[in-house]
Write a protein that holds these residues in place. Structure first.
Motif, mmCIF file in Angstrom:
data_model
loop_
_atom_site.group_PDB
_atom_site.id
_atom_site.type_symbol
_atom_site.label_atom_id
_atom_site.label_comp_id
_atom_site.label_asym_id
_atom_site.label_seq_id
_atom_site.Cartn_x
_atom_site.Cartn_y
_atom_site.Cartn_z
ATOM 1 N N ALA A 135 0.843 -1.197 0.000
ATOM 2 C CA ALA A 135 0.000 0.000 0.000
ATOM 3 C C ALA A 135 0.875 1.242 0.000
ATOM 4 O O ALA A 135 2.092 1.172 0.212
ATOM 5 C CB ALA A 135 -0.923 0.000 1.219
ATOM 6 N N ILE A 136 0.243 2.389 -0.232
ATOM 7 C CA ILE A 136 0.942 3.669 -0.159
ATOM 8 C C ILE A 136 0.223 4.543 0.859
ATOM 9 O O ILE A 136 -0.992 4.418 1.061
ATOM 10 C CB ILE A 136 1.023 4.364 -1.540
ATOM 11 N N LEU A 137 0.971 5.404 1.527
ATOM 12 C CA LEU A 137 0.398 6.298 2.531
ATOM 13 C C LEU A 137 -0.663 7.173 1.890
ATOM 14 O O LEU A 137 -0.412 7.824 0.863
ATOM 15 C CB LEU A 137 1.501 7.156 3.145
ATOM 16 N N GLU A 138 -1.840 7.188 2.454
ATOM 17 C CA GLU A 138 -2.925 8.019 1.924
ATOM 18 C C GLU A 138 -2.512 9.490 1.958
ATOM 19 O O GLU A 138 -2.037 10.011 2.978
ATOM 20 C CB GLU A 138 -4.191 7.810 2.750
ATOM 21 N N ILE A 142 4.138 12.000 -3.352
ATOM 22 C CA ILE A 142 4.821 11.348 -4.465
ATOM 23 C C ILE A 142 4.036 10.147 -4.966
ATOM 24 O O ILE A 142 3.785 9.992 -6.163
ATOM 25 C CB ILE A 142 6.245 10.916 -4.064
ATOM 26 N N TRP A 143 3.636 9.262 -4.052
ATOM 27 C CA TRP A 143 2.988 8.011 -4.432
ATOM 28 C C TRP A 143 1.468 8.068 -4.311
ATOM 29 O O TRP A 143 0.788 7.098 -4.611
ATOM 30 C CB TRP A 143 3.509 6.868 -3.557
ATOM 31 N N ASN A 145 -0.979 9.123 -6.005
ATOM 32 C CA ASN A 145 -1.846 8.849 -7.152
ATOM 33 C C ASN A 145 -1.819 7.391 -7.591
ATOM 34 O O ASN A 145 -2.561 7.011 -8.501
ATOM 35 C CB ASN A 145 -1.466 9.749 -8.332
ATOM 36 N N ALA A 146 -0.981 6.593 -6.979
ATOM 37 C CA ALA A 146 -0.897 5.175 -7.352
ATOM 38 C C ALA A 146 -2.198 4.469 -7.018
ATOM 39 O O ALA A 146 -2.735 4.604 -5.915
ATOM 40 C CB ALA A 146 0.265 4.506 -6.630
ATOM 41 N N GLN A 147 -2.729 3.725 -7.980
ATOM 42 C CA GLN A 147 -3.976 2.998 -7.797
ATOM 43 C C GLN A 147 -3.782 1.488 -7.848
ATOM 44 O O GLN A 147 -4.610 0.742 -7.334
ATOM 45 C CB GLN A 147 -4.987 3.400 -8.886
ATOM 46 N N ASP A 148 -2.697 1.042 -8.475
ATOM 47 C CA ASP A 148 -2.451 -0.391 -8.635
ATOM 48 C C ASP A 148 -0.945 -0.633 -8.571
ATOM 49 O O ASP A 148 -0.151 0.306 -8.696
ATOM 50 C CB ASP A 148 -3.019 -0.905 -9.959
ATOM 51 N N ILE A 149 -0.569 -1.885 -8.393
ATOM 52 C CA ILE A 149 0.840 -2.238 -8.252
ATOM 53 C C ILE A 149 1.650 -1.803 -9.471
ATOM 54 O O ILE A 149 2.834 -1.466 -9.357
ATOM 55 C CB ILE A 149 0.975 -3.765 -8.023
ATOM 56 N N SER A 150 1.014 -1.762 -10.636
ATOM 57 C CA SER A 150 1.711 -1.357 -11.867
ATOM 58 C C SER A 150 2.091 0.114 -11.858
ATOM 59 O O SER A 150 2.896 0.551 -12.692
ATOM 60 C CB SER A 150 0.847 -1.670 -13.093
ATOM 61 N N ASP A 151 1.523 0.898 -10.932
ATOM 62 C CA ASP A 151 1.850 2.317 -10.838
ATOM 63 C C ASP A 151 3.113 2.570 -10.023
ATOM 64 O O ASP A 151 3.580 3.718 -9.953
ATOM 65 C CB ASP A 151 0.685 3.087 -10.208
ATOM 66 N N LEU A 152 3.663 1.531 -9.417
ATOM 67 C CA LEU A 152 4.899 1.662 -8.651
ATOM 68 C C LEU A 152 6.080 1.183 -9.493
ATOM 69 O O LEU A 152 5.936 0.263 -10.299
ATOM 70 C CB LEU A 152 4.830 0.840 -7.360
ATOM 71 N N PRO A 153 7.262 1.754 -9.312
ATOM 72 C CA PRO A 153 8.448 1.228 -9.999
ATOM 73 C C PRO A 153 8.667 -0.234 -9.602
ATOM 74 O O PRO A 153 8.546 -0.579 -8.421
ATOM 75 C CB PRO A 153 9.578 2.122 -9.471
#
Length: 212
Positions: A135-138, A142-143, A145-153
């Motif tokens: 997960a990403i901190l609400e 930086i992160w 806007n990530a909605q799915d694992i594919s949005d992370l490096p």
């Protein structure tokens, strides 16, 4: 707060006294109790009876988690979680683990935060399902806007896989850990739902069978 003499009267038990989600929060935003930081080389873990954070063991190597590490309250990994992991019949009988990425350093554990679920790692440890939600901190700048694992490096997930594949290593001792399968947001939400179901099946009596 629930009332049950089996647990502490004065402070909410991080596992049983908190909620998996804040009121009216979307399905993919969960509460997280943080046990460990990326700087920790000592394994801290919640003592299930008292609700206090305790030293479980010093790590034998320099391995440390690459993200905030904790669990989702009112979850439990048992029969329903095991059903979602092909080839196993047991889960690890602990709250569901979660790793949270934050651009800003959070420098203390024993805290609660809100995080948006983006995926997970299907970890099998000694033949038991031991999923790690990612997960990403609400509200992260930086992160966020990530909605799915594919949005992370990809390196973010690779570092988690490496950590969980190696953090129990002891020279001369074989370990049986698999962290090959990575899944996205939709599967992660299904794993969380299974862990919530397992919690109510095993600990629902603490809340007088009322699903709050």
């Amino acid at each position: 707060m629930y009332r049950n003499e089996k647990f502490n009267r004065w402070r909410r038990h991080p596992w049983h006294g908190l909620y998996a989600r804040m009121e009216e929060a979307p399905e993919d935003v969960v509460q997280v109790y943080v046990e460990m930081l990326p700087t920790d080389v000592v394994k801290y873990e919640l003592d299930k009876s008292s609700g206090f954070l305790v030293v479980d063991r010093p790590q034998r190597t320099t391995s440390s988690p690459p993200a905030l590490y904790g669990f989702i309250p009112r979850t439990y990994c048992a029969e329903e979680v095991a059903k979602r992991c092909p080839g196993v019949t047991e889960a690890d009988h602990d709250p569901l683990d979660i790793c949270v990425y934050s651009e800003r350093h959070i420098n203390r554990a024993d805290i609660v935060l809100n995080a948006r679920v983006v995926g997970g790692i299907q970890m099998i440890d000694g033949g038991e399902a031991d999923d790690k939600i990612i997960a990403i901190l609400e509200g992260d700048n930086i992160w966020g806007n990530a909605q799915d694992i594919s949005d992370l490096p990809p390196i973010k997930v690779e570092r988690l896989q490496h950590y969980f594949a190696t953090y129990k290593m002891v020279p001369g001792k074989e370990i049986d850990i698999k962290v090959d399968h990575v899944y996205g947001r939709e599967e992660a939400l299904k794993v969380i739902a299974a862990a919530e179901e397992d919690y109510w099946n095993h600990y629902g009596e603490l809340h007088e069978q009322q699903r709050i």
